[in-house]
Scaffold this motif. Structure first.
Motif, PDB file in Angstrom:
ATOM      1  N   THR A 145      45.953  45.571  29.609  1.00 55.77           N
ATOM      2  CA  THR A 145      45.397  46.832  30.104  1.00 55.77           C
ATOM      3  C   THR A 145      45.308  46.902  31.620  1.00 55.77           C
ATOM      4  OG1 THR A 145      43.147  45.950  29.876  1.00 55.77           O
ATOM      5  CG2 THR A 145      44.066  47.158  27.998  1.00 55.77           C
ATOM      6  N   SER A 146      45.359  45.762  32.308  1.00 54.10           N
ATOM      7  CA  SER A 146      45.206  45.770  33.763  1.00 54.10           C
ATOM      8  C   SER A 146      45.918  44.570  34.359  1.00 54.10           C
ATOM      9  CB  SER A 146      43.721  45.751  34.148  1.00 54.10           C
ATOM     10  OG  SER A 146      43.551  45.687  35.549  1.00 54.10           O
ATOM     11  N   ILE A 147      46.514  44.764  35.544  1.00 52.78           N
ATOM     12  CA  ILE A 147      47.206  43.697  36.273  1.00 52.78           C
ATOM     13  C   ILE A 147      46.768  43.756  37.728  1.00 52.78           C
ATOM     14  CG2 ILE A 147      49.435  42.763  37.009  1.00 52.78           C
ATOM     15  CD1 ILE A 147      50.697  43.941  34.571  1.00 52.78           C
ATOM     16  N   ALA A 148      46.532  42.582  38.319  1.00 54.25           N
ATOM     17  CA  ALA A 148      46.185  42.495  39.739  1.00 54.25           C
ATOM     18  C   ALA A 148      46.844  41.261  40.330  1.00 54.25           C
ATOM     19  CB  ALA A 148      44.670  42.438  39.933  1.00 54.25           C
ATOM     20  N   TRP A 149      47.289  41.377  41.589  1.00 53.25           N
ATOM     21  CA  TRP A 149      47.974  40.293  42.283  1.00 53.25           C
ATOM     22  C   TRP A 149      47.020  39.599  43.245  1.00 53.25           C
ATOM     23  CZ3 TRP A 149      53.138  38.748  41.780  1.00 53.25           C
ATOM     24  CH2 TRP A 149      53.951  39.560  40.989  1.00 53.25           C
ATOM     25  N   SER A 150      47.313  38.332  43.524  1.00 55.35           N
ATOM     26  CA  SER A 150      46.609  37.630  44.592  1.00 55.35           C
ATOM     27  C   SER A 150      47.114  38.122  45.941  1.00 55.35           C
ATOM     28  CB  SER A 150      46.808  36.116  44.462  1.00 55.35           C
ATOM     29  OG  SER A 150      48.182  35.788  44.557  1.00 55.35           O
ATOM     30  N   ILE A 189      37.568  45.117  28.467  1.00 57.03           N
ATOM     31  CA  ILE A 189      37.670  44.839  29.899  1.00 57.03           C
ATOM     32  C   ILE A 189      38.368  46.019  30.565  1.00 57.03           C
ATOM     33  CG2 ILE A 189      38.533  43.247  31.636  1.00 57.03           C
ATOM     34  CD1 ILE A 189      38.505  41.063  29.518  1.00 57.03           C
ATOM     35  N   VAL A 190      37.691  46.619  31.534  1.00 54.02           N
ATOM     36  CA  VAL A 190      38.230  47.800  32.205  1.00 54.02           C
ATOM     37  C   VAL A 190      39.214  47.406  33.297  1.00 54.02           C
ATOM     38  CG1 VAL A 190      37.643  49.880  33.496  1.00 54.02           C
ATOM     39  CG2 VAL A 190      36.131  49.063  31.692  1.00 54.02           C
ATOM     40  N   GLY A 191      38.878  46.378  34.075  1.00 52.50           N
ATOM     41  CA  GLY A 191      39.746  45.981  35.174  1.00 52.50           C
ATOM     42  C   GLY A 191      39.442  44.580  35.642  1.00 52.50           C
ATOM     43  N   VAL A 192      40.366  44.024  36.412  1.00 56.65           N
ATOM     44  CA  VAL A 192      40.250  42.663  36.927  1.00 56.65           C
ATOM     45  C   VAL A 192      40.934  42.627  38.282  1.00 56.65           C
ATOM     46  CG1 VAL A 192      42.371  41.911  35.786  1.00 56.65           C
ATOM     47  CG2 VAL A 192      40.616  40.226  36.353  1.00 56.65           C
ATOM     48  N   LEU A 201      38.262  35.259  41.150  1.00 54.84           N
ATOM     49  CA  LEU A 201      38.511  36.568  40.558  1.00 54.84           C
ATOM     50  C   LEU A 201      37.274  37.061  39.829  1.00 54.84           C
ATOM     51  CD1 LEU A 201      39.143  36.286  37.163  1.00 54.84           C
ATOM     52  CD2 LEU A 201      41.019  34.974  38.129  1.00 54.84           C
ATOM     53  N   PHE A 202      37.286  38.350  39.529  1.00 50.76           N
ATOM     54  CA  PHE A 202      36.199  38.964  38.775  1.00 50.76           C
ATOM     55  C   PHE A 202      36.793  39.969  37.803  1.00 50.76           C
ATOM     56  CE2 PHE A 202      36.877  41.963  42.169  1.00 50.76           C
ATOM     57  CZ  PHE A 202      36.666  43.201  41.583  1.00 50.76           C
ATOM     58  N   ALA A 203      36.031  40.263  36.763  1.00 49.72           N
ATOM     59  CA  ALA A 203      36.425  41.245  35.754  1.00 49.72           C
ATOM     60  C   ALA A 203      35.203  42.072  35.390  1.00 49.72           C
ATOM     61  CB  ALA A 203      37.009  40.568  34.521  1.00 49.72           C
ATOM     62  N   VAL A 204      35.444  43.332  35.023  1.00 49.75           N
ATOM     63  CA  VAL A 204      34.374  44.277  34.702  1.00 49.75           C
ATOM     64  C   VAL A 204      34.619  44.817  33.304  1.00 49.75           C
ATOM     65  CG1 VAL A 204      33.167  46.374  35.402  1.00 49.75           C
ATOM     66  CG2 VAL A 204      34.192  44.893  37.135  1.00 49.75           C
ATOM     67  N   SER A 205      33.563  44.847  32.496  1.00 49.13           N
ATOM     68  CA  SER A 205      33.660  45.380  31.143  1.00 49.13           C
ATOM     69  C   SER A 205      33.200  46.831  31.118  1.00 49.13           C
ATOM     70  CB  SER A 205      32.818  44.548  30.174  1.00 49.13           C
ATOM     71  OG  SER A 205      31.439  44.734  30.423  1.00 49.13           O
ATOM     72  N   SER A 206      33.475  47.500  30.019  1.00 48.98           N
ATOM     73  CA  SER A 206      33.101  48.909  29.886  1.00 48.98           C
ATOM     74  C   SER A 206      31.591  49.103  29.813  1.00 48.98           C
ATOM     75  CB  SER A 206      33.763  49.498  28.640  1.00 48.98           C
ATOM     76  OG  SER A 206      33.359  48.787  27.477  1.00 48.98           O
ATOM     77  N   ALA A 207      30.838  48.056  29.473  1.00 52.39           N
ATOM     78  CA  ALA A 207      29.382  48.145  29.399  1.00 52.39           C
ATOM     79  C   ALA A 207      28.708  47.864  30.734  1.00 52.39           C
ATOM     80  CB  ALA A 207      28.849  47.186  28.340  1.00 52.39           C
ATOM     81  N   GLY A 208      29.466  47.554  31.780  1.00 56.43           N
ATOM     82  CA  GLY A 208      28.890  47.329  33.096  1.00 56.43           C
ATOM     83  C   GLY A 208      28.601  45.888  33.434  1.00 56.43           C
ATOM     84  N   PHE A 209      29.132  44.945  32.682  1.00 50.47           N
ATOM     85  CA  PHE A 209      28.947  43.531  32.990  1.00 50.47           C
ATOM     86  C   PHE A 209      30.095  43.044  33.871  1.00 50.47           C
ATOM     87  CE2 PHE A 209      26.384  43.927  29.155  1.00 50.47           C
ATOM     88  CZ  PHE A 209      25.245  43.221  29.510  1.00 50.47           C
ATOM     89  N   VAL A 210      29.744  42.208  34.845  1.00 44.64           N
ATOM     90  CA  VAL A 210      30.717  41.649  35.785  1.00 44.64           C
ATOM     91  C   VAL A 210      30.673  40.137  35.678  1.00 44.64           C
ATOM     92  CG1 VAL A 210      31.436  41.482  38.194  1.00 44.64           C
ATOM     93  CG2 VAL A 210      30.419  43.594  37.342  1.00 44.64           C
ATOM     94  N   MET A 211      31.833  39.521  35.543  1.00 44.81           N
ATOM     95  CA  MET A 211      31.947  38.064  35.536  1.00 44.81           C
ATOM     96  C   MET A 211      32.772  37.636  36.736  1.00 44.81           C
ATOM     97  SD  MET A 211      32.299  36.643  31.667  1.00 44.81           S
ATOM     98  CE  MET A 211      30.959  36.845  30.483  1.00 44.81           C
ATOM     99  N   LEU A 212      32.216  36.706  37.513  1.00 44.53           N
ATOM    100  CA  LEU A 212      32.859  36.201  38.719  1.00 44.53           C
ATOM    101  C   LEU A 212      33.171  34.725  38.526  1.00 44.53           C
ATOM    102  CD1 LEU A 212      33.727  36.653  41.673  1.00 44.53           C
ATOM    103  CD2 LEU A 212      31.388  36.100  42.346  1.00 44.53           C
ATOM    104  N   GLY A 297      35.019  53.789  32.512  1.00 38.59           N
ATOM    105  CA  GLY A 297      36.368  54.029  32.031  1.00 38.59           C
ATOM    106  C   GLY A 297      37.469  53.624  32.981  1.00 38.59           C
ATOM    107  N   CYS A 298      37.168  53.503  34.287  1.00 40.13           N
ATOM    108  CA  CYS A 298      38.188  53.147  35.270  1.00 40.13           C
ATOM    109  C   CYS A 298      37.504  52.528  36.474  1.00 40.13           C
ATOM    110  CB  CYS A 298      39.012  54.373  35.683  1.00 40.13           C
ATOM    111  SG  CYS A 298      38.018  55.746  36.312  1.00 40.13           S
ATOM    112  N   LEU A 299      38.268  51.771  37.253  1.00 43.11           N
ATOM    113  CA  LEU A 299      37.727  51.155  38.459  1.00 43.11           C
ATOM    114  C   LEU A 299      38.852  50.885  39.443  1.00 43.11           C
ATOM    115  CD1 LEU A 299      38.368  47.806  38.519  1.00 43.11           C
ATOM    116  CD2 LEU A 299      36.714  47.854  36.677  1.00 43.11           C
ATOM    117  N   ALA A 300      38.453  50.638  40.683  1.00 41.13           N
ATOM    118  CA  ALA A 300      39.385  50.279  41.755  1.00 41.13           C
ATOM    119  C   ALA A 300      38.664  49.340  42.703  1.00 41.13           C
ATOM    120  CB  ALA A 300      39.895  51.516  42.486  1.00 41.13           C
ATOM    121  N   PHE A 301      39.426  48.432  43.316  1.00 42.24           N
ATOM    122  CA  PHE A 301      38.853  47.408  44.183  1.00 42.24           C
ATOM    123  C   PHE A 301      39.511  47.469  45.546  1.00 42.24           C
ATOM    124  CE2 PHE A 301      39.093  42.894  45.693  1.00 42.24           C
ATOM    125  CZ  PHE A 301      37.759  42.791  46.064  1.00 42.24           C
TER     126      PHE A 301
END
Length: 475
Positions: A145-150, A189-192, A201-212, A297-301
């Motif tokens: 669902t989401s891709i991010a580069w270093s 997972i909405v985004g990473v 790295l970090f990831a965000v879930s649709s419920a508002g939890f963030v894991m770093l 539903g969506c995010l940007a970093f």
């Protein structure tokens, strides 16, 4: 010479929006076309690209020279931003679920189903097929669902519907021979994203939890295992091969024999290790401990400012600092779902788009002011008419709204909402008066100087008006 000039009447339909590298232009998919909004000069233009279906994903190269657009049926288009024309097309076997350009512009990653395919970025060399496959990556057990580069383009991370986050190395390395799986989420997972200049790295879930997650390996330690690069293939060969590669089934196992050092709790065993994640929650209010109640539903970093912007299903846009998840901004932009958000490279401007009302806006969060606020309509466009000098266009929609558009800037500058039913006809009477008929049985006239409904004509018997015409001189 009836060539396409510009697109008016709507500003967003579906897909993701993105800023250019200078932050002064916003790119938005509008149906099967792409519109570029110049935020500095308050104007817009639509590219010559015309896809067969609605465009669902767009990605801009770091040098702003090329735009990659993929429609909802899996057809990819490579567009030159200077001319707006498509220079290459590629029909893919299945729908694309995620798309991202590498920061150096040499590669772009495209996710289809549970596989990630990395292609060579087009350069000065000419090929018969511009979509040159570099390598396919396996190991995901569900749709990506989401891709991010270093930041150095040596690694990328993807989020999947199986609630796992997996880290891949672009080239085969001794530190990361396959993929590294990270878990712990119970919601989608909405985004990473990677933090700048590191593999953290970090990831965000649709419920508002963030894991770093903190990584014990630096970017400079990801050395290429084999100096010889894989042989180039065309985009139709190995891309469709379902056979597993070296990185399939490479989920990491928990450590059993290694001693835990104080302050360094290692939960995986491999040459590259991630520490136990730090779990945080996104707050709904800066002074309240209550977490976000709406579904994200969506995010940007923004890597430069380390800021995270989220869009919720109840129409809010929220800005956070990634380090401590401190709330910096909470803005109610609409009463429906926010489908896409983006943040400028300097972290000052935030773009939000909603498909329910065809709305697109840019907000300067430090100045607390709108840079641009445009809205089309999700309902059908029923009628339109040009002003006598051709500088303005009036459109009537089935939801009873009348919008005025500028032919020079292609932006909407007024919305008239007095009608209560479908608009059946619109006309200009001179240069300063607009009239519109509606299925509610009334004809209304507006003064374009103050946008005031100064006259209303109603039929003596209840009926629905189906058309309208008037003397263009306004007499």
């Amino acid at each position: 010479d009836f060539r396409f000039s510009n697109l008016l009447g709507t500003v967003y339909r579906r897909g993701n929006v993105c800023f250019t590298e200078d932050g002064f232009q916003l790119i938005s998919p509008v149906g099967n076309r792409v519109t570029v909004f110049d935020l500095r000069h308050d104007r817009s233009h639509t590219l010559q690209l015309e896809a067969s279906y609605d465009i669902e994903h767009i990605a801009l190269s770091p040098d702003n020279a090329l735009l990659l657009a993929v429609d909802c049926k899996g057809e990819a288009h490579l567009v030159a931003m200077a001319t707006g024309a498509a220079i290459a097309r590629q029909k893919l076997p299945s729908r694309v679920s995620a798309l991202a350009y590498s920061p150096d512009g040499d590669y772009f990653a495209m996710a289809r189903d549970n596989r990630v395919h990395v292609y060579h970025g087009p350069g000065l060399e000419r090929y018969f097929n511009q979509f040159k496959l570099y390598r396919s990556y396996y190991g995901n057990r569900d749709e990506v669902t989401s891709i991010a580069w270093s930041s150095d383009s040596k690694a990328f991370v993807c989020a999947c519907r199986d609630l796992q986050v997996r880290v891949f190395s672009l080239h085969k390395t001794a530190r990361l021979p396959g993929c590294y799986s990270l878990g712990g989420f119970t919601e989608d997972i909405v985004g990473v994203a990677f933090l700048p200049d590191s593999l953290n790295l970090f990831a965000v879930s649709s419920a508002g939890f963030v894991m770093l997650w903190q990584c014990d390996t630096e970017l400079s330690d990801l050395l290429i295992k084999q100096q010889q690069q894989p042989q180039l293939t065309d985009g139709t060969g190995d891309d469709n091969d379902d056979s597993p590669s070296d990185s399939e089934d490479c989920d990491l196992k928990e450590t059993k024999n290694e001693e835990n050092k104080p302050g360094l709790e290692k939960i995986f065993i491999n040459k590259l290790r991630y520490l136990k994640p730090k779990k945080m929650r996104l707050r709904e209010d800066a002074e309240d401990s209550k977490r976000v109640s709406a579904v994200i539903g969506c995010l940007a970093f923004c890597p430069g400012s380390k800021q995270l912007v989220c869009g919720t299903e109840d129409g809010r846009v929220m800005l956070y600092a990634v380090d401590n998840c401190a709330l910096l901004l909470s803005l109610q932009v609409c009463d429906s779902q926010v489908d896409s958000v983006s943040i400028s490279p300097d972290g000052l401007w935030i773009a939000a788009a909603g498909a329910a009302h065809g709305q697109l806006l840019v907000w300067d969060w430090r100045a607390s002011a709108y840079v641009m606020r445009q809205a089309g309509s999700f309902n059908c466009l029923r009628c339109a008419a040009f002003s006598p000098d051709g500088g303005q266009l009036v459109c009537g929609y089935s939801d009873g709204r009348v919008r005025l558009w500028s032919s020079q800037s292609s932006l909407s500058f007024a919305t008239l909402t007095e009608h209560t039913s479908c608009i059946t006809g619109v006309r200009f009477c001179g240069k300063r008066v607009v009239i519109a008929s509606s299925a509610d049985g009334s004809i209304r006239a507006w003064d374009l100087g103050r946008y005031r409904n100064f006259r209303t004509l109603v039929s003596p018997t209840p009926l629905q008006l189906s058309c309208l015409d008037a003397d263009p001189s306004g007499i």
